[in-house]
Design a protein around this motif. Structure first.
Motif, short mmCIF file in Angstrom:
data_model
loop_
_atom_site.label_atom_id
_atom_site.label_comp_id
_atom_site.label_asym_id
_atom_site.label_seq_id
_atom_site.Cartn_x
_atom_site.Cartn_y
_atom_site.Cartn_z
N ARG A 13 39.31 31.50 74.82
CA ARG A 13 37.94 31.90 74.51
C ARG A 13 37.93 32.51 73.11
N VAL A 15 35.36 34.57 70.44
CA VAL A 15 34.09 35.26 70.18
C VAL A 15 34.03 35.49 68.68
N ASP A 38 34.11 42.77 75.15
CA ASP A 38 33.42 42.51 76.41
C ASP A 38 32.86 43.78 77.03
N ARG A 53 26.54 37.84 68.99
CA ARG A 53 27.81 37.30 69.48
C ARG A 53 27.70 35.78 69.65
N GLU A 55 30.06 32.58 71.11
CA GLU A 55 31.23 32.42 71.96
C GLU A 55 31.44 30.95 72.31
N HIS A 72 36.47 37.45 64.35
CA HIS A 72 36.69 36.72 65.59
C HIS A 72 37.69 37.45 66.49
N THR A 74 39.98 36.55 70.05
CA THR A 74 40.40 35.46 70.94
C THR A 74 41.03 36.02 72.21
#
Length: 151
Positions: A13, A15, A38, A53, A55, A72, A74
């Motif tokens: 993931r 962001v 988060d 944000r 994602e 970023h 990850t």
């Protein structure tokens, strides 16, 4: 530098935050103090919620272009291999010659930040009321030159 992130195996993931959100990211050098994007500590970082944000989830074979200056974060969703390819797009003399990976700020930005630190140190020599007045003038001058205020 610009960055191309290639996900070879596994899932990740990513962001991202635009450089236009820098004022909401609680920067310390080139990193954000907000480590948990988060569940940020909103008592400590109340303006973080103002940052927009973006994602995505990278699967094997996916490529993600991350422009220079984009922050970023990850998170590996499963064990995997990712490869980053960075490249310079500014004139060569914009980069620190002792920084082959492009992790440092451009030379002009480094000089500007050093000048700011010297200016802030000079303000510390003034009584609080004067220091605050001139600091506000400096902030207004910087804001008047910021590209994000042109929109």
């Amino acid at each position: 530098m610009d960055n191309l992130l290639a996900q070879v195996t596994g899932r990740k993931r990513v962001v991202l935050y635009s450089p236009q959100d820098a004022l909401h990211l609680y920067l310390s050098g080139d990193k954000s103090e907000v480590l948990d994007v988060d569940s940020p500590d909103l008592e400590r970082y109340p303006n973080f919620v103002k940052a927009c944000r973006y994602e995505c989830i990278l699967e094997p074979g996916d490529l993600l272009f991350i422009p220079a200056l984009w922050f970023h974060n990850t998170l590996a969703l499963q064990f995997g291999i990712g490869v980053n390819v960075f490249w310079r797009h500014l004139p060569l003399d914009s980069y620190d010659k002792k920084d082959p990976y492009g992790n440092k700020d451009p030379v002009a930005a480094t000089r500007a930040l050093q000048a700011l630190e010297r200016a802030l140190g000079a303000l510390d020599e003034l009584p609080a009321e004067y220091r605050d007045f001139y600091a506000c003038r400096m902030v207004l001058r910087i804001q008047s030159r910021a590209y994000s205020n042109e929109t």
